[in-house]
Design an enzyme around this catalytic site. Sequence first.
Site, PDB file in Angstrom:
ATOM      1  N   TRP A  33     -46.108 -10.662  26.573  1.00  0.00           N
ATOM      2  CA  TRP A  33     -46.663 -11.721  26.759  1.00  0.00           C
ATOM      3  C   TRP A  33     -46.036 -12.863  25.850  1.00  0.00           C
ATOM      4  O   TRP A  33     -45.196 -12.638  24.936  1.00  0.00           O
ATOM      5  CB  TRP A  33     -48.232 -11.731  26.258  1.00  0.00           C
ATOM      6  CG  TRP A  33     -48.488 -11.380  24.882  1.00  0.00           C
ATOM      7  CD1 TRP A  33     -48.542 -10.144  24.357  1.00  0.00           C
ATOM      8  CD2 TRP A  33     -48.528 -12.151  23.780  1.00  0.00           C
ATOM      9  NE1 TRP A  33     -48.863 -10.031  23.215  1.00  0.00           N
ATOM     10  CE2 TRP A  33     -48.858 -11.187  22.693  1.00  0.00           C
ATOM     11  CE3 TRP A  33     -48.394 -13.521  23.366  1.00  0.00           C
ATOM     12  CZ2 TRP A  33     -49.036 -11.676  21.250  1.00  0.00           C
ATOM     13  CZ3 TRP A  33     -48.449 -14.127  22.318  1.00  0.00           C
ATOM     14  CH2 TRP A  33     -48.654 -13.127  21.201  1.00  0.00           C
ATOM     15  N   GLU A  76     -48.127 -15.366   9.209  1.00  0.00           N
ATOM     16  CA  GLU A  76     -47.095 -15.262  10.171  1.00  0.00           C
ATOM     17  C   GLU A  76     -46.140 -16.277  10.153  1.00  0.00           C
ATOM     18  O   GLU A  76     -44.635 -15.919  10.737  1.00  0.00           O
ATOM     19  CB  GLU A  76     -47.966 -15.380  11.654  1.00  0.00           C
ATOM     20  CG  GLU A  76     -48.844 -14.542  12.064  1.00  0.00           C
ATOM     21  CD  GLU A  76     -48.391 -12.989  12.518  1.00  0.00           C
ATOM     22  OE1 GLU A  76     -47.286 -12.795  12.377  1.00  0.00           O
ATOM     23  OE2 GLU A  76     -49.187 -11.967  12.368  1.00  0.00           O
ATOM     24  N   GLU A 111     -42.634 -10.640  16.495  1.00  0.00           N
ATOM     25  CA  GLU A 111     -43.485 -11.141  15.365  1.00  0.00           C
ATOM     26  C   GLU A 111     -43.415 -12.688  15.569  1.00  0.00           C
ATOM     27  O   GLU A 111     -44.533 -13.119  15.247  1.00  0.00           O
ATOM     28  CB  GLU A 111     -43.020 -10.938  14.063  1.00  0.00           C
ATOM     29  CG  GLU A 111     -43.560  -9.441  13.644  1.00  0.00           C
ATOM     30  CD  GLU A 111     -45.031  -9.163  13.378  1.00  0.00           C
ATOM     31  OE1 GLU A 111     -45.511 -10.417  13.278  1.00  0.00           O
ATOM     32  OE2 GLU A 111     -45.325  -8.000  13.300  1.00  0.00           O
ATOM     33  N   HIS A 114     -46.314 -14.638  17.370  1.00  0.00           N
ATOM     34  CA  HIS A 114     -47.662 -14.648  16.619  1.00  0.00           C
ATOM     35  C   HIS A 114     -47.727 -16.207  16.212  1.00  0.00           C
ATOM     36  O   HIS A 114     -48.536 -16.729  16.202  1.00  0.00           O
ATOM     37  CB  HIS A 114     -47.723 -13.571  15.540  1.00  0.00           C
ATOM     38  CG  HIS A 114     -47.715 -12.359  16.254  1.00  0.00           C
ATOM     39  ND1 HIS A 114     -47.487 -11.410  15.538  1.00  0.00           N
ATOM     40  CD2 HIS A 114     -47.634 -11.756  17.535  1.00  0.00           C
ATOM     41  CE1 HIS A 114     -47.506 -10.107  16.251  1.00  0.00           C
ATOM     42  NE2 HIS A 114     -47.492 -10.463  17.494  1.00  0.00           N
ATOM     43  N   GLU A 164     -48.740  -3.859   8.334  1.00  0.00           N
ATOM     44  CA  GLU A 164     -49.216  -4.060   9.845  1.00  0.00           C
ATOM     45  C   GLU A 164     -50.543  -3.623  10.324  1.00  0.00           C
ATOM     46  O   GLU A 164     -51.096  -4.334  11.082  1.00  0.00           O
ATOM     47  CB  GLU A 164     -48.273  -3.042  10.880  1.00  0.00           C
ATOM     48  CG  GLU A 164     -46.637  -3.660  10.738  1.00  0.00           C
ATOM     49  CD  GLU A 164     -46.107  -5.041  11.477  1.00  0.00           C
ATOM     50  OE1 GLU A 164     -47.227  -5.851  11.944  1.00  0.00           O
ATOM     51  OE2 GLU A 164     -44.997  -5.228  11.295  1.00  0.00           O
ATOM     52  N   THR A 167     -52.643  -6.677   8.944  1.00  0.00           N
ATOM     53  CA  THR A 167     -52.753  -7.761   9.972  1.00  0.00           C
ATOM     54  C   THR A 167     -53.381  -7.541  11.353  1.00  0.00           C
ATOM     55  O   THR A 167     -54.009  -8.282  11.741  1.00  0.00           O
ATOM     56  CB  THR A 167     -51.230  -8.348  10.259  1.00  0.00           C
ATOM     57  OG1 THR A 167     -50.378  -7.128  10.815  1.00  0.00           O
ATOM     58  CG2 THR A 167     -50.613  -9.061   9.190  1.00  0.00           C
ATOM     59  N   ASP A 196     -50.241  -6.175  19.234  1.00  0.00           N
ATOM     60  CA  ASP A 196     -48.788  -6.043  18.695  1.00  0.00           C
ATOM     61  C   ASP A 196     -48.617  -5.485  17.545  1.00  0.00           C
ATOM     62  O   ASP A 196     -47.914  -4.642  17.069  1.00  0.00           O
ATOM     63  CB  ASP A 196     -48.041  -7.478  18.722  1.00  0.00           C
ATOM     64  CG  ASP A 196     -47.740  -8.210  19.866  1.00  0.00           C
ATOM     65  OD1 ASP A 196     -47.711  -7.638  20.890  1.00  0.00           O
ATOM     66  OD2 ASP A 196     -47.088  -9.157  20.009  1.00  0.00           O
ATOM     67  N   GLU A 197     -49.601  -5.986  16.413  1.00  0.00           N
ATOM     68  CA  GLU A 197     -49.589  -5.513  15.117  1.00  0.00           C
ATOM     69  C   GLU A 197     -49.993  -3.909  15.183  1.00  0.00           C
ATOM     70  O   GLU A 197     -49.221  -3.259  14.397  1.00  0.00           O
ATOM     71  CB  GLU A 197     -50.839  -6.132  14.464  1.00  0.00           C
ATOM     72  CG  GLU A 197     -50.531  -7.587  14.473  1.00  0.00           C
ATOM     73  CD  GLU A 197     -49.179  -8.372  13.348  1.00  0.00           C
ATOM     74  OE1 GLU A 197     -48.406  -7.496  13.294  1.00  0.00           O
ATOM     75  OE2 GLU A 197     -49.291  -9.440  13.309  1.00  0.00           O
ATOM     76  N   HIS A 200     -46.668  -1.907  15.978  1.00  0.00           N
ATOM     77  CA  HIS A 200     -46.068  -2.200  15.038  1.00  0.00           C
ATOM     78  C   HIS A 200     -46.498  -1.048  13.625  1.00  0.00           C
ATOM     79  O   HIS A 200     -45.410  -0.610  13.068  1.00  0.00           O
ATOM     80  CB  HIS A 200     -45.701  -3.471  14.349  1.00  0.00           C
ATOM     81  CG  HIS A 200     -45.081  -4.564  15.319  1.00  0.00           C
ATOM     82  ND1 HIS A 200     -45.204  -5.986  14.997  1.00  0.00           N
ATOM     83  CD2 HIS A 200     -44.568  -4.320  16.521  1.00  0.00           C
ATOM     84  CE1 HIS A 200     -44.558  -6.449  16.098  1.00  0.00           C
ATOM     85  NE2 HIS A 200     -44.227  -5.512  16.995  1.00  0.00           N
TER      86      HIS A 200
HETATM   87 FE   LIG Z   1     -46.826  -7.688  11.844  1.00  0.00          FE
HETATM   88 FE   LIG Z   2     -47.680 -10.650  13.157  1.00  0.00          FE
END
Ligand SMILES: [Fe+2]
Ligand SMILES: [Fe+2]
Length: 225
Positions: A33, A76, A111, A114, A164, A167, A196-197, A200
């Site tokens: 995305w 971020e 990242e 974000h 990670e 977050t 996403d976090e 990660h």
């Molecule tokens: Fe992150």
């Molecule tokens: Fe992030």
Amino acid sequence: MSIKNIRLEVMQFLEKNVDSFVDDYLIPVEKIWQPTDFLPNSEEDSFFEEVKELREIAKELPYDFWIVLVGDTITEEALPTYESWLMDVEGVDNVERNGWSKWVRHWTGEENRHGDLLNKYLYLSGRVNMREVEMTSQHLINDGFDIGTGRDPYKNFIYTSFQELATYISHNRVSQLAKSYGDKKLSKMCKMIAGDEMRHHNAYSEFVNQIFKVDASEMMLAFST
Ligand SMILES: [Fe+2]
Ligand SMILES: [Fe+2]
């Protein structure tokens, strides 16, 4: 052999797997995305209507909520600090463009979306003083940071695995709060970031896991400090 050299050797050993780490834990640019997917489309005539709606819904969100969202955004936005710090970790070599630097570049690429998404949302919401937010981000980048792990890859990967996760928790809770105030679109944005976090977090946890397999006692010592 010194501790530093052993760590370097372990990093070089794991470096052979970086391509599979990228494949397993990151998503290709064409498939992932982008901020635009969740924001009013400025190419469309409906843009102003969509922005108006976004601003109306944003009026329902309380003061405390904005403080957390601004905090998340600024965190971020300091991404240049994190990238330059990771590029300097023992075993990561951006001059040679080795496997680990590829990981750091691709992780940074993910990242970067974000702060981009959150910043644009905040700007459109009309609820925060963007100039103050921008100045704070600039101060944060100017100051840099020292988390006390030095260039030690073991300590740095332990740190990032927790960072990670932290977050993830923060973005996910903001997503739930936004939903509870009736802002489904903002909730979705924060949920996508949280996803996403979590990926990660899983990646850095796997790096920690792999180091444990080849250098358990040193990794345990790094973990305990
Ligand atoms: Fe992150
Ligand atoms: Fe992030």
